[in-house]
Write an enzyme that holds these catalytic residues in place. Structure first.
Site, mmCIF file in Angstrom:
data_model
loop_
_atom_site.group_PDB
_atom_site.id
_atom_site.type_symbol
_atom_site.label_atom_id
_atom_site.label_comp_id
_atom_site.label_asym_id
_atom_site.label_seq_id
_atom_site.Cartn_x
_atom_site.Cartn_y
_atom_site.Cartn_z
ATOM 1 N N ARG A 84 -25.616 1.797 -49.904
ATOM 2 C CA ARG A 84 -25.753 2.627 -48.711
ATOM 3 C C ARG A 84 -24.684 3.707 -48.733
ATOM 4 O O ARG A 84 -23.497 3.408 -48.891
ATOM 5 C CB ARG A 84 -25.628 1.751 -47.456
ATOM 6 C CG ARG A 84 -25.694 2.551 -46.185
ATOM 7 C CD ARG A 84 -25.751 1.688 -44.921
ATOM 8 N NE ARG A 84 -25.606 2.577 -43.781
ATOM 9 C CZ ARG A 84 -24.663 2.477 -42.842
ATOM 10 N NH1 ARG A 84 -23.799 1.467 -42.869
ATOM 11 N NH2 ARG A 84 -24.581 3.361 -41.885
ATOM 12 N N HIS A 128 -23.116 10.195 -40.496
ATOM 13 C CA HIS A 128 -22.005 9.235 -40.356
ATOM 14 C C HIS A 128 -20.780 10.057 -39.940
ATOM 15 O O HIS A 128 -19.775 10.090 -40.623
ATOM 16 C CB HIS A 128 -21.795 8.479 -41.659
ATOM 17 C CG HIS A 128 -21.016 7.194 -41.527
ATOM 18 N ND1 HIS A 128 -21.482 5.979 -41.966
ATOM 19 C CD2 HIS A 128 -19.790 6.954 -41.010
ATOM 20 C CE1 HIS A 128 -20.576 5.039 -41.736
ATOM 21 N NE2 HIS A 128 -19.526 5.605 -41.147
ATOM 22 N N ASN A 172 -25.353 6.540 -37.884
ATOM 23 C CA ASN A 172 -24.482 5.381 -37.956
ATOM 24 C C ASN A 172 -23.666 5.275 -36.672
ATOM 25 O O ASN A 172 -22.904 6.188 -36.344
ATOM 26 C CB ASN A 172 -23.504 5.497 -39.135
ATOM 27 C CG ASN A 172 -22.626 4.261 -39.213
ATOM 28 O OD1 ASN A 172 -23.095 3.186 -39.557
ATOM 29 N ND2 ASN A 172 -21.364 4.386 -38.843
ATOM 30 N N GLU A 173 -23.850 4.181 -35.940
ATOM 31 C CA GLU A 173 -23.013 3.844 -34.788
ATOM 32 C C GLU A 173 -22.871 4.997 -33.793
ATOM 33 O O GLU A 173 -21.766 5.535 -33.617
ATOM 34 C CB GLU A 173 -21.619 3.384 -35.259
ATOM 35 C CG GLU A 173 -21.667 2.201 -36.220
ATOM 36 C CD GLU A 173 -20.283 1.752 -36.673
ATOM 37 O OE1 GLU A 173 -19.304 2.482 -36.456
ATOM 38 O OE2 GLU A 173 -20.175 0.660 -37.254
ATOM 39 N N ASN A 299 -24.432 -3.127 -37.365
ATOM 40 C CA ASN A 299 -23.085 -3.240 -37.928
ATOM 41 C C ASN A 299 -22.346 -4.261 -37.079
ATOM 42 O O ASN A 299 -22.161 -4.049 -35.870
ATOM 43 C CB ASN A 299 -22.338 -1.904 -37.879
ATOM 44 C CG ASN A 299 -22.887 -0.908 -38.888
ATOM 45 O OD1 ASN A 299 -23.800 -1.225 -39.653
ATOM 46 N ND2 ASN A 299 -22.331 0.292 -38.892
ATOM 47 N N TYR A 301 -18.918 -6.496 -36.519
ATOM 48 C CA TYR A 301 -17.515 -6.750 -36.861
ATOM 49 C C TYR A 301 -16.891 -7.838 -35.988
ATOM 50 O O TYR A 301 -16.267 -8.741 -36.495
ATOM 51 C CB TYR A 301 -16.693 -5.456 -36.763
ATOM 52 C CG TYR A 301 -17.018 -4.503 -37.911
ATOM 53 C CD1 TYR A 301 -16.359 -4.613 -39.135
ATOM 54 C CD2 TYR A 301 -18.006 -3.547 -37.792
ATOM 55 C CE1 TYR A 301 -16.668 -3.773 -40.203
ATOM 56 C CE2 TYR A 301 -18.327 -2.699 -38.854
ATOM 57 C CZ TYR A 301 -17.650 -2.823 -40.056
ATOM 58 O OH TYR A 301 -17.968 -2.003 -41.114
ATOM 59 N N GLU A 359 -23.555 -3.079 -42.068
ATOM 60 C CA GLU A 359 -22.101 -3.137 -42.327
ATOM 61 C C GLU A 359 -21.568 -4.451 -41.801
ATOM 62 O O GLU A 359 -21.964 -4.919 -40.733
ATOM 63 C CB GLU A 359 -21.330 -2.028 -41.593
ATOM 64 C CG GLU A 359 -21.401 -0.685 -42.222
ATOM 65 C CD GLU A 359 -20.588 0.360 -41.448
ATOM 66 O OE1 GLU A 359 -19.572 0.007 -40.811
ATOM 67 O OE2 GLU A 359 -21.008 1.529 -41.484
ATOM 68 N N GLU A 413 -9.934 5.397 -43.359
ATOM 69 C CA GLU A 413 -10.395 4.676 -42.170
ATOM 70 C C GLU A 413 -10.107 5.505 -40.910
ATOM 71 O O GLU A 413 -9.324 5.140 -40.045
ATOM 72 C CB GLU A 413 -9.775 3.275 -42.121
ATOM 73 C CG GLU A 413 -10.119 2.420 -40.918
ATOM 74 C CD GLU A 413 -11.607 2.195 -40.655
ATOM 75 O OE1 GLU A 413 -12.406 2.242 -41.598
ATOM 76 O OE2 GLU A 413 -11.951 1.991 -39.483
ATOM 77 N N TRP A 414 -10.703 6.688 -40.844
ATOM 78 C CA TRP A 414 -10.703 7.520 -39.648
ATOM 79 C C TRP A 414 -9.292 7.684 -39.059
ATOM 80 O O TRP A 414 -8.380 8.031 -39.784
ATOM 81 C CB TRP A 414 -11.732 6.957 -38.646
ATOM 82 C CG TRP A 414 -13.079 6.765 -39.289
ATOM 83 C CD1 TRP A 414 -13.715 5.583 -39.521
ATOM 84 C CD2 TRP A 414 -13.964 7.779 -39.831
ATOM 85 N NE1 TRP A 414 -14.910 5.792 -40.161
ATOM 86 C CE2 TRP A 414 -15.099 7.119 -40.348
ATOM 87 C CE3 TRP A 414 -13.923 9.184 -39.916
ATOM 88 C CZ2 TRP A 414 -16.156 7.796 -40.950
ATOM 89 C CZ3 TRP A 414 -14.992 9.853 -40.518
ATOM 90 C CH2 TRP A 414 -16.077 9.168 -41.012
HETATM 91 O O1 IFM Z 1 -15.020 2.458 -41.514
HETATM 92 C C1 IFM Z 1 -15.872 2.206 -40.451
HETATM 93 C C2 IFM Z 1 -17.230 2.818 -40.701
HETATM 94 O O2 IFM Z 1 -17.159 4.182 -40.926
HETATM 95 C C3 IFM Z 1 -18.131 2.589 -39.518
HETATM 96 N N1 IFM Z 1 -18.154 1.214 -39.156
HETATM 97 C C4 IFM Z 1 -16.916 0.505 -39.011
HETATM 98 C C5 IFM Z 1 -16.056 0.721 -40.249
HETATM 99 C C6 IFM Z 1 -14.722 -0.018 -40.103
HETATM 100 O O3 IFM Z 1 -14.019 0.455 -39.009
#
Ligand code: IFM
Length: 449
Positions: A84, A128, A172-173, A299, A301, A359, A413-414
């Protein structure tokens, strides 16, 4: 140290189960000014003082733009059958609309061919989070015109790749794009305005629904869907106030997306709290958002535990961090059980025909040993336990048809920059050397089992 892992095997899943790993363009590609790529909102945001914890940016990241053959080889070596990735909108349309950057399109065309040559099913995400900065200057996703721009971009990309890419994810999200970017302001474009975030959210969902027929026209036979970040929600206490907070938080984090996507419109209990901040929704928008998809991408987490927080905003909830629970280095609660709960809940309340975990992953403080190996036993255990949870969800009737680990590589990581590593592969940024961690080696062995 002993490390007992669940006894889960690939053969516990059906032969056609999709096994993959996920990445995204801004987090790995680098080459931010190369071959005609335009500026994205993340390039601009990273340049702002104090926005990124380590002061970094995705300008180089994992240099995947140049090293993609090695990265695809790495994915193939794991034994995954799907990969992906996302397309950087400013790489193909540097100004967001209008002039096409053929070199950008060619990059993705080569990348897709590279996946197919290696037996990897390409799973493309259109958005994304890296909006062209030129569109942001016209108001970005707050403006309805951004929906039209997204449709033009979708037309371009699906025409170029739709003959080979048969799995498409529109967004994405969207919660993160809308609320981290426009309410909390800790993601690009760094706006802090709740009403703006709600309007952005509506435009993202609308653009998803309107893009589906475009994808289907240009990628015949493809599966198309959206990926949401969803959480099982728990109340912090048994009090009536926290129970009500639980409902509201679930309404704003989960139902706000799932309800309109499944033809129910925005949840009325949450809408009633928004007052003048509610988004502008035009006739036909909700029908467009509810255009049927072929799958729901989830996704997963962590669960969220919430309490009542009067005066904190229209939703009036606060996320709390109960003591005594296992957490990753990010502080995110580790709860494979939560994943089973979430998947069952989605199935019970919405009944999607196919679900993919697009994810799932964890960040820990990885320290390479003197020989260069990375013994990330916590991530290995996290992965194994979540695969067991995926198996349990399937056994309980969830039509889960694939699992994508986040992420193939450590990456940008953003707002945390390079301080957080989520990869199955360790990336030594100064040399760009890639080393499979123990978790990656375990995934490889699992996939060969
Ligand atoms: O790195 C991010 C990703 O871009 C989007 N989902 C969560 C991941 C971890 O924070």
């Amino acid at each position: 140290m002993t490390d007992s892992l669940p006894h889960i095997r690939r053969s516990d899943f059906p032969a056609d189960f999709v096994w993959g790993c996920s990445t995204s363009s801004y987090q790995i590609e680098g080459a931010a000014t190369e071959d005609g790529r335009g500026e994205s909102i993340w390039d601009r945001f990273c340049a702002g003082a104090g926005h990124i914890r380590d002061g970094s940016s995705g300008a180089v990241a994992c240099d995947h733009y140049h090293r993609w053959p090695e990265d695809l080889d790495l994915a193939r070596s794991l034994g995954v059958n799907a990969y992906r990735f996302s397309i950087a909108w400013p790489r193909v349309l540097p100004q967001g609309r209008g002039a096409v950057n053929q070199r950008g399109l060619d990059f993705y065309s080569r990348l897709v061919d590279g996946m197919l040559e290696r037996g990897l099913q390409p799973w493309a995400t259109l958005y994304h989070w890296d909006l062209p900065q030129a569109l942001q200057e016209q108001g970005g996703w707050q403006q309805r015109a951004c929906v039209d721009a997204f449709l033009e971009y979708t037309e371009l990309v699906t025409r170029a790749l739709g003959d080979r890419v048969k799995h498409w994810i529109t967004h994405n999200e969207p919660w993160c794009s809308a609320f981290l970017g426009h309410h909390e302001g800790n993601h690009a474009p760094g706006i802090r305005d709740y009403a703006a975030a709600l309007q952005v959210c509506h435009h993202l969902l609308l653009s998803h629904g309107l893009a589906l027929p475009v994808i289907r026209r240009n990628a015949p036979g493809a599966q198309a869907g959206i990926t949401l970040s969803l959480h099982p929600i728990e109340a912090a206490s048994h009090s009536a106030a926290d129970a009500a907070a639980h409902l509201r938080h679930d309404g704003s984090r989960n139902r706000w997306f799932l309800d309109p996507l499944h033809g129910r419109g925005y949840p009325s209990d949450i809408w009633a709290l928004l007052g003048a901040q509610a988004p502008q929704v035009l006739d036909g928008d909700l029908a467009a958002i509810a255009t049927p998809t072929d799958f729901l991408g989830v996704n997963y987490y962590f669960p969220e535990v919430v309490e009542d927080a009067p005066g904190s905003g229209p939703i009036a909830t606060r996320v709390v961090e109960p003591a005594g629970v296992e957490r990753t280095a990010f502080g995110w609660q580790v709860s494979p059980e939560g994943m089973v709960t979430l998947l069952n809940r989605i199935q019970r309340d919405y009944g999607p025909s196919r679900v993919y975990l697009t994810e799932n992953g964890s960040t820990y403080e990885d320290q390479p040993l003197p020989d260069g190996s990375v013994l990330d036993i916590e991530r290995r255990r996290y992965l194994a336990r979540h695969l067991e949870a995926a198996w349990q969800a399937r056994a309980q009737g969830v039509p889960l048809q694939g699992y994508f680990a986040w992420s193939l590589l450590d990456n940008f990581e953003w707002a945390e920059g390079y301080l957080r590593r989520f990869g199955l592969t360790y990336v030594d940024y100064p040399t760009q050397r890639r080393t499979l961690k123990a978790s990656g080696l375990w995934y490889r062995d699992f996939l060969k089992s």
